[in-house]
Design a protein around this motif. Structure first.
Motif, short mmCIF file in Angstrom:
data_model
loop_
_atom_site.label_atom_id
_atom_site.label_comp_id
_atom_site.label_asym_id
_atom_site.label_seq_id
_atom_site.Cartn_x
_atom_site.Cartn_y
_atom_site.Cartn_z
N GLN A 214 0.80 -1.22 0.00
CA GLN A 214 0.00 0.00 0.00
C GLN A 214 0.84 1.27 0.00
N GLU A 215 2.11 1.18 0.38
CA GLU A 215 2.96 2.37 0.40
C GLU A 215 4.42 1.95 0.32
N SER A 216 5.27 2.91 0.00
CA SER A 216 6.70 2.64 -0.08
C SER A 216 7.26 2.40 1.32
N VAL A 217 8.45 1.86 1.38
CA VAL A 217 9.09 1.59 2.67
C VAL A 217 9.35 2.89 3.42
N SER A 218 9.77 3.92 2.72
CA SER A 218 10.04 5.20 3.37
C SER A 218 8.78 5.73 4.06
N ALA A 219 7.64 5.65 3.39
CA ALA A 219 6.39 6.11 3.99
C ALA A 219 6.01 5.26 5.19
N THR A 220 6.19 3.96 5.09
CA THR A 220 5.86 3.07 6.20
C THR A 220 6.68 3.39 7.43
N SER A 245 12.55 -15.28 -2.38
CA SER A 245 12.59 -16.72 -2.19
C SER A 245 11.74 -17.39 -3.27
N PRO A 246 11.89 -18.68 -3.50
CA PRO A 246 11.08 -19.37 -4.51
C PRO A 246 9.58 -19.29 -4.25
N ASP A 247 9.16 -19.13 -2.98
CA ASP A 247 7.73 -19.07 -2.68
C ASP A 247 7.21 -17.64 -2.58
N GLY A 248 8.00 -16.65 -3.03
CA GLY A 248 7.50 -15.29 -3.15
C GLY A 248 7.76 -14.36 -1.98
N ARG A 249 8.55 -14.76 -0.99
CA ARG A 249 8.89 -13.89 0.13
C ARG A 249 10.12 -13.04 -0.23
N TYR A 250 10.17 -11.84 0.33
CA TYR A 250 11.29 -10.94 0.04
C TYR A 250 12.03 -10.58 1.32
N VAL A 251 13.34 -10.37 1.18
CA VAL A 251 14.15 -9.78 2.23
C VAL A 251 15.00 -8.70 1.57
N ALA A 252 15.05 -7.53 2.21
CA ALA A 252 15.77 -6.39 1.65
C ALA A 252 16.59 -5.72 2.75
N VAL A 253 17.72 -5.14 2.35
CA VAL A 253 18.62 -4.46 3.29
C VAL A 253 18.55 -2.97 3.01
N SER A 254 18.42 -2.16 4.07
CA SER A 254 18.38 -0.71 3.89
C SER A 254 19.72 -0.21 3.37
N SER A 255 19.69 0.93 2.69
CA SER A 255 20.91 1.44 2.06
C SER A 255 22.00 1.74 3.08
N PHE A 259 19.38 -1.87 9.26
CA PHE A 259 18.29 -2.79 9.55
C PHE A 259 17.88 -3.47 8.24
N TYR A 260 16.98 -4.45 8.36
CA TYR A 260 16.50 -5.13 7.16
C TYR A 260 14.99 -5.23 7.21
N LEU A 261 14.40 -5.56 6.07
CA LEU A 261 12.94 -5.61 5.95
C LEU A 261 12.53 -6.89 5.25
N PRO A 272 9.83 -4.14 9.13
CA PRO A 272 11.23 -3.84 9.46
C PRO A 272 11.73 -4.71 10.62
N HIS A 273 13.04 -4.97 10.61
CA HIS A 273 13.67 -5.79 11.65
C HIS A 273 15.00 -5.17 12.05
N ASN A 274 15.27 -5.12 13.37
CA ASN A 274 16.58 -4.69 13.85
C ASN A 274 17.62 -5.74 13.49
N ARG A 275 18.79 -5.29 13.14
CA ARG A 275 19.87 -6.24 12.90
C ARG A 275 20.36 -6.78 14.24
N ALA A 276 20.68 -8.07 14.24
CA ALA A 276 21.10 -8.73 15.48
C ALA A 276 22.61 -8.79 15.61
N VAL A 277 23.33 -8.05 14.75
CA VAL A 277 24.79 -8.09 14.76
C VAL A 277 25.30 -6.66 14.90
N ALA A 278 26.56 -6.52 15.32
CA ALA A 278 27.12 -5.20 15.59
C ALA A 278 27.43 -4.44 14.30
N ARG A 279 27.99 -5.14 13.33
CA ARG A 279 28.38 -4.47 12.08
C ARG A 279 27.18 -4.30 11.16
N ARG A 280 27.28 -3.35 10.24
CA ARG A 280 26.19 -3.07 9.31
C ARG A 280 26.04 -4.19 8.30
#
Length: 393
Positions: A214-220, A245-255, A259-261, A272-280
């Protein structure tokens, strides 16, 4: 250099006596002479055997070493008829003709193969050359004989005949972001993603598109200030990477990599999801078993605990030599390859629990950006400066 040393455990020194030292009896003289002749024959045969065995070893060892060197790597470089500086971005083959494929890259690079990727020839598309743009072709996908290409500046190409002809599909000027990924899903159907998180689907060969979110990630993210995601409340950037993924799920990394989505079919917004590691985060994608892999800047590799979408990851030791790992591609559930800066190639045969380095590209001065397996027998690694590696198996 290794030295072959031979030692005889039972050596005999034979001295030919003078006639004055021989006994006078003819029988004894005859037996002695017989012994000397027999001993000489034995010595001659022993020397012949020694020379023959030494020669055989000297011939065998180099050939065995050469054979060992030839089988050190499972990849070979394929040289392409393109200008230096081109970055290869995506590759796809026609399902009905596994030897027929296309290779994309920057500087409007489009190459075609009809022998499974052994040789490539430049291919031009007149409808993409009518303007003065130098397109960056980002993604290609086939379903049957139908194929799609997206690029930047905004361009969408469609073929109904396995690439024999390409038609340019008009796009709205209000399209949010640049098209970075496309997936052929069915007859005259495709799914397209922009770097601002817009997902569109078509079922009439691209003449009409319907928004899947319904909206872009920035708007969300800017709307959800209290989302609890570090950096999300002031997010104004775009995706760094996006994988399906083969079943249509997406994972994306912010620029920014902070964090990742994720998105699944039926959801109205990206999650959105917080990264669980120290480095970007550098890149993320899907394992063959349905779990996630995660790469961080500086060469770290993590695997999610279990399958599906999660925020729990476990670090896996890798020999990256300090260079960044940029992509992971799974050949099967157990075997996968990781590639990165300065020709880094890593392989796992146990689903990612441990990795060993392959030295195939150590002498290639290039960064390897993508690992693509078409099937278990056909795979490629894409890099900058037109570097293409082909999987030998």
């Amino acid at each position: 250099m290794a030295t072959l040393q031979f030692t005889f455990s039972d050596s005999t020194t034979l001295c030919r006596p003078s006639l004055s030292q021989l006994p006078s009896k003819s029988g004894v003289h005859s037996r002695t002479r017989s012994f000397v002749v027999k001993a000489s024959l034995e010595l001659s045969r022993t020397r012949r055997q020694f020379i023959a065995e030494t020669t055989a070893i000297s011939v065998l060892v180099p050939s065995q070493l050469a054979k060992s060197e030839e089988t050190l790597s499972e990849w070979e470089r394929v040289y392409l008829p393109i200008d230096p500086g081109v970055v290869l971005l995506d590759i796809a083959f026609v399902p009905e003709d596994p030897n027929h494929g296309f290779l994309l890259g920057t500087r409007q690079t489009l190459l075609e193969t009809k022998d499974g990727g052994n040789t490539w020839a430049p291919r031009s598309i007149p409808s993409a050359e009518d303007e003065d743009f130098n397109y960056r072709f980002n993604s290609i996908s086939f379903k049957g004989k139908e194929g799609w290409i997206v690029g930047k500046p905004a361009i969408l190409l469609y073929t109904p005949d396995a690439g024999e002809s390409w038609e340019r599909i008009p796009l709205s000027a209000e399209l949010p972001g640049d098209m970075v990924y496309i997936k052929a899903t069915n007859e005259k159907s495709a799914e397209m993603v922009t770097d601002e998180g817009a997902i569109y689907v078509t079922s009439n060969r691209g003449y009409n598109w319907k928004a899947a979110v319904q909206e872009s990630v920035s708007a969300t993210l800017n709307r959800t200030v209290s989302s609890g995601i570090s950096g999300a409340s002031y997010y104004t950037g775009t995706f760094n990477t996006v994988n399906r993924s083969p079943d249509g799920r997406y994972v994306a990394v912010s620029s920014r990599g902070n964090f990742y989505l994720t998105w699944e079919p039926g959801q109205a917004y990206w999650q959105p999801h917080n990264r669980a590691v120290a480095r970007r985060i550098q890149n993320m994608g899907w394992r063959a078993d349905g779990g996630l892999w995660l790469l961080v800047r500086g060469g770290g590799l993590y695997l999610s605990k279990g399958t599906g979408i999660t925020e729990e990851f476990e670090e896996i030791p890798v020999q990256s030599r300090g260079f960044g790992i940029l992509d992971v591609g799974y050949r099967s559930t157990d075997e996968a390859w990781a590639a990165g800066g300065s020709g880094i190639l890593l392989r796992t045969n146990n689903g990612g629990k441990s990795w060993i380095r392959d030295k195939a590209a150590d002498n290639i001065a290039a960064n390897l950006y993508a690992v693509k397996f078409i099937d278990e027998k056909k795979g490629f690694v894409l890099g900058n400066d037109g570097v293409l590696l082909r999987y030998l198996g």
